[in-house]
Design a protein around this motif. Structure first.
Motif, mmCIF file in Angstrom:
data_model
loop_
_atom_site.group_PDB
_atom_site.id
_atom_site.type_symbol
_atom_site.label_atom_id
_atom_site.label_comp_id
_atom_site.label_asym_id
_atom_site.label_seq_id
_atom_site.Cartn_x
_atom_site.Cartn_y
_atom_site.Cartn_z
ATOM 1 N N THR A 371 83.714 41.272 68.431
ATOM 2 C CA THR A 371 85.159 41.039 68.243
ATOM 3 C C THR A 371 85.924 42.365 68.238
ATOM 4 O O THR A 371 85.335 43.446 68.225
ATOM 5 C CB THR A 371 85.416 40.298 66.919
ATOM 6 O OG1 THR A 371 84.908 41.086 65.838
ATOM 7 C CG2 THR A 371 84.744 38.941 66.916
ATOM 8 N N ASN A 372 87.249 42.228 68.237
ATOM 9 C CA ASN A 372 88.156 43.390 68.201
ATOM 10 C C ASN A 372 87.943 44.310 69.403
ATOM 11 O O ASN A 372 87.850 45.535 69.260
ATOM 12 C CB ASN A 372 88.006 44.178 66.895
ATOM 13 C CG ASN A 372 88.382 43.371 65.679
ATOM 14 O OD1 ASN A 372 89.109 42.391 65.767
ATOM 15 N ND2 ASN A 372 87.878 43.770 64.529
ATOM 16 N N ASP A 381 87.209 50.117 66.660
ATOM 17 C CA ASP A 381 87.362 48.985 65.740
ATOM 18 C C ASP A 381 86.519 47.766 66.117
ATOM 19 O O ASP A 381 86.500 46.772 65.379
ATOM 20 C CB ASP A 381 88.834 48.558 65.682
ATOM 21 C CG ASP A 381 89.710 49.581 64.997
ATOM 22 O OD1 ASP A 381 89.174 50.379 64.195
ATOM 23 O OD2 ASP A 381 90.919 49.623 65.284
ATOM 24 N N THR A 382 85.837 47.827 67.259
ATOM 25 C CA THR A 382 85.026 46.685 67.686
ATOM 26 C C THR A 382 83.894 46.433 66.694
ATOM 27 O O THR A 382 83.263 47.361 66.190
ATOM 28 C CB THR A 382 84.452 46.952 69.099
ATOM 29 O OG1 THR A 382 85.531 47.146 70.005
ATOM 30 C CG2 THR A 382 83.616 45.779 69.568
#
Length: 388
Positions: A371-372, A381-382
């Motif tokens: 995600t992200n 930020d993933t």
């Protein structure tokens, strides 16, 4: 059964599926992958990418108690000195840190690990783990006279890991004599599943030592009281010196490759060896402050895998974090290619690709949700969440 729908499903074995749905049974076995739900099965809607569980082909679980204790950017020789001076502590401390590292890898979506061991400290953790482990028991000795004892010690340690999967391997070109290499080769030639792994070209001093017999490794041997007067300059890089000493009957994993150049790669291609390359970029930055020239390897037809190295050289044990570091330095490498390195390529090397590594009906590869993302780009930020 349960079903998950995400923005994309990356089977790895096939093209990504936009708005894909993956259905699994109660044991985590994949039933189907499509763009529609199975009749009567509720679908959980998710945002992000669903992919197979990750494979970490290089780790040192038994060094997990050294997290935050080694200097950053001091170079390999100083790192080795630090590890050797700090690694011996109470068994309870080592095993508690190793158990926490195992949990961290599981939570970070890692389903299989190729792990280095120089002791029996990790046996109980591995036997109890939900992760599949293959243990590389390293043999050490740069002194020819010690080759037999070093080899037998590795064989005895390997026996302690049974029935877990384990093999006897050389540590590194600078820590294994030709005599010890020969013993490992003979063993590998006559034993069916002795997967090989070796640390390769982690620093320029390793190549300097082999080419000219100079550099910081002379200080290392002197500090350990090892007389290497017998060793003569080889007039070529370490990888070119040791590849002929490795078995052609086993798969070989060359790990780190921080200072491997194109001439080295072409040299390897001339030999009848089943070579796989493993990159551990965060450890490279911690130890040497530089990354391998990964772009040199992309179109050469080799199997590329990813590893985390240990918590002695890394802040966390996360394959996604390794991918993020690569993506930052080499943004032209697409996420689909890196997912191959992180999943099926590692599974192939470990010989477990019939069960994990891709999303295909009948397999139980584990499911990760990434995600992200910035579109299909990994950013700092993933995050990864383990679904199964």
């Amino acid at each position: 059964m349960k079903s998950f729908r995400a923005d994309y499903v990356f089977p790895v074995s096939a093209d990504p599926i936009k708005n894909g749905v993956i259905t699994v049974d109660d044991y985590g076995k994949i039933v189907s992958i499509s763009t529609y739900a199975q009749p009567g099965v509720e679908v959980e809607q998710l945002s992000g990418i669903i992919c197979p569980g990750f494979v970490n082909t290089h780790c040192h679980v038994e060094l997990s108690h050294l997290q935050g204790k080694t200097p950053k950017g001091s170079g390999l020789v100083e790192f080795i000195k630090a590890v050797q001076s700090l690694r011996t502590v109470d068994d309870d401390i080592i095993q508690a840190a190793a158990a926490e590292a195992d949990k961290q890898m599981y939570d970070n979506g890692i389903v299989a690990v190729g792990d280095i061991s120089n002791s029996a400290h990790s046996i109980a953790i591995k036997k109890a783990s939900k992760i599949y482990y293959h243990t590389f028991v390293e043999a050490f000795s740069f002194l020819p006279a010690n080759a037999d004892n070093a080899f037998q010690a590795a064989i005895e340690l390997q026996k302690q890991f049974k029935p877990l999967s384990a093999s006897v391997v050389p540590h590194a070109p600078y820590s294994v004599s030709k005599e010890l290499f020969k013993l490992i080769k003979n063993y590998s030639d006559t034993h069916g599943n002795n997967l090989l792994s070796i640390h390769n070209q982690e620093c320029e001093d390793e190549n300097k030592f082999y080419r000219y017999k100079n550099g910081k490794f002379l200080e290392l041997y002197d500090g350990f009281g090892i007389d290497i007067s017998y060793f003569k300059p080889q007039a070529r890089n370490s990888i070119q010196s040791v590849i002929p000493l490795l078995s052609n009957k086993q798969k070989v994993l060359l790990v780190h490759n921080t200072c491997t150049n194109l001439k080295d790669i072409y040299f390897v291609k001339r030999f009848d060896r089943n070579i796989n390359w493993c990159f551990c970029p965060n450890a490279n930055l911690h130890i040497e402050g530089r990354l391998p020239k990964i772009e040199l390897f992309l179109d050469e037809g080799f199997n590329i895998t990813l590893g985390t190295d240990s918590l002695a050289s890394n802040d966390k044990l996360s394959i996604l974090s390794e991918m993020a570091t690569i993506h930052q330095k080499f943004p032209s490498i697409p996420i689909g290619k890196m997912l191959e390195w992180a999943t099926i390529n590692g599974a192939r090397f470990l010989g477990i690709d019939d069960e994990i590594g891709t999303l295909e009906p009948g397999k139980t590869p584990g499911l990760n949700l990434i995600t992200n993302l910035d579109g299909l780009k990994i950013i700092p930020d993933t995050q990864v969440k383990r679904l199964l």
